[in-house]
Design a protein around this motif. Structure first.
Motif, short mmCIF file in Angstrom:
data_model
loop_
_atom_site.label_atom_id
_atom_site.label_comp_id
_atom_site.label_asym_id
_atom_site.label_seq_id
_atom_site.Cartn_x
_atom_site.Cartn_y
_atom_site.Cartn_z
N PRO A 95 0.86 -0.85 0.34
CA PRO A 95 0.29 0.11 0.25
C PRO A 95 0.50 1.18 -0.18
O PRO A 95 0.79 2.00 -0.72
CB PRO A 95 -1.19 -0.13 1.32
CG PRO A 95 -1.03 -1.93 1.44
CD PRO A 95 0.28 -2.33 1.22
N GLU A 98 2.43 1.72 -3.64
CA GLU A 98 1.12 2.55 -4.37
C GLU A 98 0.44 3.68 -4.25
O GLU A 98 0.35 4.46 -4.68
CB GLU A 98 -0.32 1.79 -4.36
CG GLU A 98 -0.86 2.24 -5.39
CD GLU A 98 -2.01 0.70 -5.56
OE1 GLU A 98 -3.05 0.95 -6.30
OE2 GLU A 98 -2.98 0.27 -4.83
N ARG A 169 -8.16 3.03 -2.65
CA ARG A 169 -7.55 1.69 -2.50
C ARG A 169 -5.72 1.02 -1.56
O ARG A 169 -6.22 0.78 -0.98
CB ARG A 169 -7.25 0.92 -3.59
CG ARG A 169 -6.49 -0.32 -3.59
CD ARG A 169 -6.79 -1.08 -4.65
NE ARG A 169 -5.84 -0.37 -5.74
CZ ARG A 169 -5.39 -1.45 -6.99
NH1 ARG A 169 -5.33 -2.20 -7.21
NH2 ARG A 169 -4.41 -0.73 -7.83
N ALA A 170 -5.40 2.54 -1.40
CA ALA A 170 -3.76 2.41 -0.67
C ALA A 170 -4.24 2.29 0.37
O ALA A 170 -3.70 2.37 1.54
CB ALA A 170 -2.93 3.30 -1.21
N ALA A 173 -6.41 -0.19 1.63
CA ALA A 173 -5.48 -1.78 2.14
C ALA A 173 -3.98 -1.70 2.89
O ALA A 173 -4.03 -3.26 3.41
CB ALA A 173 -4.59 -1.83 0.43
N PHE A 174 -4.01 -0.56 3.59
CA PHE A 174 -3.55 -0.81 5.09
C PHE A 174 -4.22 -1.15 5.89
O PHE A 174 -3.66 -2.27 6.49
CB PHE A 174 -3.29 1.10 5.84
CG PHE A 174 -1.78 1.68 5.39
CD1 PHE A 174 -0.82 0.68 5.83
CD2 PHE A 174 -1.96 2.01 3.99
CE1 PHE A 174 0.54 1.44 4.81
CE2 PHE A 174 -1.43 2.96 3.35
CZ PHE A 174 -0.12 2.47 3.36
N ARG A 178 -5.81 -5.96 0.39
CA ARG A 178 -5.25 -5.18 -1.41
C ARG A 178 -6.33 -5.76 -1.98
O ARG A 178 -7.32 -5.06 -2.77
CB ARG A 178 -4.40 -6.15 -2.09
CG ARG A 178 -4.18 -5.15 -3.44
CD ARG A 178 -2.61 -6.03 -3.95
NE ARG A 178 -3.08 -4.88 -5.99
CZ ARG A 178 -2.73 -3.83 -5.94
NH1 ARG A 178 -1.97 -3.47 -5.12
NH2 ARG A 178 -2.56 -3.72 -7.34
N ALA A 181 -9.90 -3.85 -0.30
CA ALA A 181 -9.65 -2.44 -1.11
C ALA A 181 -10.23 -2.43 -1.67
O ALA A 181 -10.83 -1.13 -2.74
CB ALA A 181 -8.60 -2.44 -0.46
#
Length: 359
Positions: A95, A98, A169-170, A173-174, A178, A181
């Motif tokens: 993440p 990205e 998304r990044a 995603a944390f 992924r 997200a």
């Protein structure tokens, strides 16, 4: 991308302009003539469009050069009438990486806008509508400043494939991973795209084009990530086909044609004692038949340069490669000898089975 003109390279990245870009320039010139603009104003408008797209190239270079810091290369940057597309080899799965890559593009436009804002004298009064409708030498750089601000705001929209969607998304995603997200960001992007299309029917048809671009971009991004998630942890051995027909390099075109007609294969691996020496496609066979080369050995018409996978390679990497190259199939080796073949159809069937088992 087909039908693109190569403008050269910057930092080793090929810069292409798609032929449809000419339509944009033609439309701008036609619009100016319809307004009754003289040649100087028309050329100024065309120069402005070219300068805007130079800023777009710098935007995409921001993404590309940041990606290079993480070992991700960019083959091309292609200019289209609706913007630029940087063809990164892959998007990073981490993440943080990205997030930095996604932010780097708009950051370039922020820097350009900031430089212009510092250099240009203050406008004073709020610009009138005429200020934005007709380009002149006096407002040329002011409009360029305005466009760069718009590029930042537009790309901040949280919808794939725009930068805002990747930033969202990044950040998700944390915490969520992924795949989840991507699903959330994609659904939001598609919802916004439908809004663009709806508004476009009433106000600006160009929004319909943007909406369609965003909708299908979000959908394809989500499908790719979900598929890769199903393939995670699996090797090429698990997804390859072991029941397949091969050709010997000495077999003739006629013999290869008989095997084509008797089975379901459209492409063949040409091998000699377990060593892969080439591949032969149906189109190559048909071409040889048209040229009346029925007795010619397949070694003379096959493709000798062959990309192979190993049985221990990641299935997700094979899938990505097949999607990128659109090759019909790849040989799979084990200890240097042919062990199987892999293609997109077989991996898609593997994905369908994994999906069925997890639902």
């Amino acid at each position: 991308m087909k039908w693109s003109l190569n403008l050269g390279r910057i930092a080793g990245i090929k810069i292409l302009v798609h032929w449809t870009f000419v339509l944009l320039l033609g439309w701008v010139a036609f619009s100016e003539m319809q307004r009754g603009s003289d040649m100087q104003t028309t050329l100024l408008a065309l120069a402005f469009i070219l300068l805007v797209f130079f800023c777009v190239v710098l935007h995409e270079l921001g993404h590309s050069l940041t990606a290079q810091r993480f070992g991700i290369n960019t083959k091309t940057i292609t200019l289209l009438p609706i913007g630029g597309v940087a063809s990164l080899e892959r998007m990073p799965e981490k993440p943080r990486q990205e997030l930095l890559i996604a932010v780097a593009g708009p950051a370039v436009n922020v820097v350009i806008a900031l430089i212009l804002w510092l250099v240009l004298p203050s406008l004073g009064d709020i610009p009138t509508e005429e200020f934005f409708m007709r380009i002149t030498p006096a407002n040329f750089l002011y409009l360029l400043l305005f466009v760069n601000v718009v590029l930042v705001l537009f790309n901040a929209i949280p919808a794939f494939p725009m930068d805002g969607g990747r930033v969202l998304r990044a950040l998700l995603a944390f915490k969520l991973g992924r795949a989840r997200a991507t699903q959330i960001a994609s659904n939001l992007g598609q919802l916004l795209a439908i809004g663009f299309i709806f508004i476009g029917f009433f106000y600006n048809p160009f929004l319909i084009l943007i909406g369609a671009f965003v909708y299908f971009g979000a959908y394809s991004e989500n499908m790719m990530v979900q598929h890769l998630d199903y393939l995670r942890g699996h090797s090429v051995r698990e997804g390859m086909m072991t029941n397949f027909v091969t050709l010997a390099p000495t077999e003739t075109v006629r013999e290869a044609l008989n095997k084509l007609l008797m089975g379901s294969e459209h492409e063949f691996i040409v091998e000699l004692d377990g060593a892969v020496v080439g591949t032969l496609t149906r189109s190559q066979l048909i071409q040889a038949v048209k040229e009346e080369q029925m007795q010619k050995p397949v070694a003379e018409i096959m493709s000798g340069e062959v990309r192979t996978f190993n049985v221990q390679d990641k299935l997700s990497e094979a899938y990505t490669e097949l999607q990128k190259t659109r090759m019909p199939l790849y040989p799979v080796l084990e200890n240097g000898r042919l062990a199987g073949v892999i293609n997109t159809d077989n991996i898609n069937e593997f994905i369908m089975i994994k999906s069925a088992l997890t639902h």
